[in-house]
Scaffold this motif. Structure first.
Motif, PDB file in Angstrom:
ATOM      1  N   ARG A  42       0.986  -1.165  -0.031  1.00 19.22           N
ATOM      2  CA  ARG A  42       0.091   0.094  -0.014  1.00 19.22           C
ATOM      3  C   ARG A  42       0.931   1.357  -0.171  1.00 19.22           C
ATOM      4  O   ARG A  42       1.755   1.320   0.722  1.00 19.22           O
ATOM      5  CB  ARG A  42      -0.828   0.053   1.254  1.00 19.22           C
ATOM      6  N   ASP A  43       0.502   2.028  -0.662  1.00 19.29           N
ATOM      7  CA  ASP A  43       1.273   3.398  -0.801  1.00 19.29           C
ATOM      8  C   ASP A  43       2.609   3.523  -1.344  1.00 19.29           C
ATOM      9  O   ASP A  43       3.408   4.327  -1.145  1.00 19.29           O
ATOM     10  CB  ASP A  43       0.957   4.297   0.329  1.00 19.29           C
ATOM     11  N   VAL A  44       3.237   2.371  -1.785  1.00 19.96           N
ATOM     12  CA  VAL A  44       4.392   2.310  -2.236  1.00 19.96           C
ATOM     13  C   VAL A  44       4.779   2.046  -3.683  1.00 19.96           C
ATOM     14  O   VAL A  44       5.726   2.324  -4.319  1.00 19.96           O
ATOM     15  CB  VAL A  44       5.122   1.175  -1.360  1.00 19.96           C
ATOM     16  N   GLY A  45       3.584   1.469  -4.330  1.00 16.91           N
ATOM     17  CA  GLY A  45       3.605   1.054  -5.779  1.00 16.91           C
ATOM     18  C   GLY A  45       4.177  -0.462  -5.981  1.00 16.91           C
ATOM     19  O   GLY A  45       4.095  -1.152  -4.928  1.00 16.91           O
ATOM     20  N   ARG A  46       4.623  -0.778  -6.929  1.00 17.01           N
ATOM     21  CA  ARG A  46       5.112  -2.249  -7.270  1.00 17.01           C
ATOM     22  C   ARG A  46       6.559  -2.494  -6.842  1.00 17.01           C
ATOM     23  O   ARG A  46       7.454  -1.647  -6.981  1.00 17.01           O
ATOM     24  CB  ARG A  46       5.000  -2.543  -8.711  1.00 17.01           C
ATOM     25  N   ARG A  47       6.765  -3.435  -6.155  1.00 14.83           N
ATOM     26  CA  ARG A  47       8.263  -3.763  -5.700  1.00 14.83           C
ATOM     27  C   ARG A  47       8.612  -5.248  -6.165  1.00 14.83           C
ATOM     28  O   ARG A  47       7.801  -6.330  -6.084  1.00 14.83           O
ATOM     29  CB  ARG A  47       8.112  -3.886  -4.083  1.00 14.83           C
ATOM     30  N   GLU A  48       9.697  -5.454  -6.683  1.00 15.12           N
ATOM     31  CA  GLU A  48      10.055  -6.954  -7.381  1.00 15.12           C
ATOM     32  C   GLU A  48      11.063  -7.416  -6.025  1.00 15.12           C
ATOM     33  O   GLU A  48      11.624  -6.904  -5.440  1.00 15.12           O
ATOM     34  CB  GLU A  48      10.934  -6.509  -8.528  1.00 15.12           C
ATOM     35  N   VAL A  49      10.497  -8.929  -5.997  1.00 12.15           N
ATOM     36  CA  VAL A  49      11.413  -9.637  -4.775  1.00 12.15           C
ATOM     37  C   VAL A  49      12.308 -10.476  -6.001  1.00 12.15           C
ATOM     38  O   VAL A  49      11.807 -11.018  -7.107  1.00 12.15           O
ATOM     39  CB  VAL A  49      10.513 -10.922  -4.489  1.00 12.15           C
ATOM     40  N   ARG A  50      13.648 -10.238  -5.655  1.00  8.60           N
ATOM     41  CA  ARG A  50      14.753 -10.813  -6.794  1.00  8.60           C
ATOM     42  C   ARG A  50      15.527 -11.895  -5.980  1.00  8.60           C
ATOM     43  O   ARG A  50      15.710 -11.982  -4.979  1.00  8.60           O
ATOM     44  CB  ARG A  50      15.428  -9.410  -7.385  1.00  8.60           C
ATOM     45  N   ALA A  51      15.868 -12.813  -7.064  1.00  7.21           N
ATOM     46  CA  ALA A  51      16.685 -13.743  -6.457  1.00  7.21           C
ATOM     47  C   ALA A  51      17.981 -14.068  -7.132  1.00  7.21           C
ATOM     48  O   ALA A  51      18.038 -13.684  -8.577  1.00  7.21           O
ATOM     49  CB  ALA A  51      16.036 -15.272  -6.639  1.00  7.21           C
ATOM     50  N   CYS A  52      19.150 -14.352  -6.480  1.00  8.63           N
ATOM     51  CA  CYS A  52      20.293 -14.697  -7.269  1.00  8.63           C
ATOM     52  C   CYS A  52      20.571 -16.048  -7.944  1.00  8.63           C
ATOM     53  O   CYS A  52      19.317 -16.850  -7.942  1.00  8.63           O
ATOM     54  CB  CYS A  52      21.570 -14.385  -6.134  1.00  8.63           C
ATOM     55  N   GLU A  53      21.471 -16.187  -8.705  1.00  8.94           N
ATOM     56  CA  GLU A  53      21.623 -17.734  -9.308  1.00  8.94           C
ATOM     57  C   GLU A  53      21.495 -18.838  -8.440  1.00  8.94           C
ATOM     58  O   GLU A  53      20.644 -19.747  -8.670  1.00  8.94           O
ATOM     59  CB  GLU A  53      22.992 -17.622 -10.180  1.00  8.94           C
ATOM     60  N   ASP A  54      21.962 -18.829  -7.350  1.00  6.59           N
ATOM     61  CA  ASP A  54      21.985 -19.920  -6.260  1.00  6.59           C
ATOM     62  C   ASP A  54      20.785 -19.763  -5.894  1.00  6.59           C
ATOM     63  O   ASP A  54      20.210 -21.242  -5.496  1.00  6.59           O
ATOM     64  CB  ASP A  54      22.785 -19.806  -5.193  1.00  6.59           C
TER      65      ASP A  54
END
Length: 79
Positions: free
Chosen positions: A37-49
């Motif tokens: 809420r009130d922040v917009g879209r956020r991506e959760v990202r993952a490394c290769e491992d």
């Protein structure tokens, strides 16, 4: 399928891994989109491992369920 073949199924960009933030900015791929809420879209990202670890979990779950495993679909991050 070999590790690099699986990694090649994803698009990589610099970011911070959700499980390894202490590693700083490294190659990552989006695995989930959150909409706080009130922040917009956020991506959760993952490394290769982490991607390889999640693919291993998906492969094992498919084997237990007797279903087909197809790599390259972790999260299917929404746009």
């Amino acid at each position: 399928m070999e590790r690099q073949q699986i990694l090649d199924l994803y698009e990589w960009d610099d970011g911070v891994c959700f499980r390894h933030p202490g590693m700083g900015v490294i190659p990552t791929t989006p695995v989930k989109a959150l909409h706080p809420r009130d922040v917009g879209r956020r991506e959760v990202r993952a490394c290769e491992d982490c991607v390889i670890g999640m693919e291993d979990i998906r492969r094992e779950a498919a084997a237990r369920a007797g279903s087909m495993y197809e790599p390259g679909h972790i999260g299917e991050c929404d746009e």
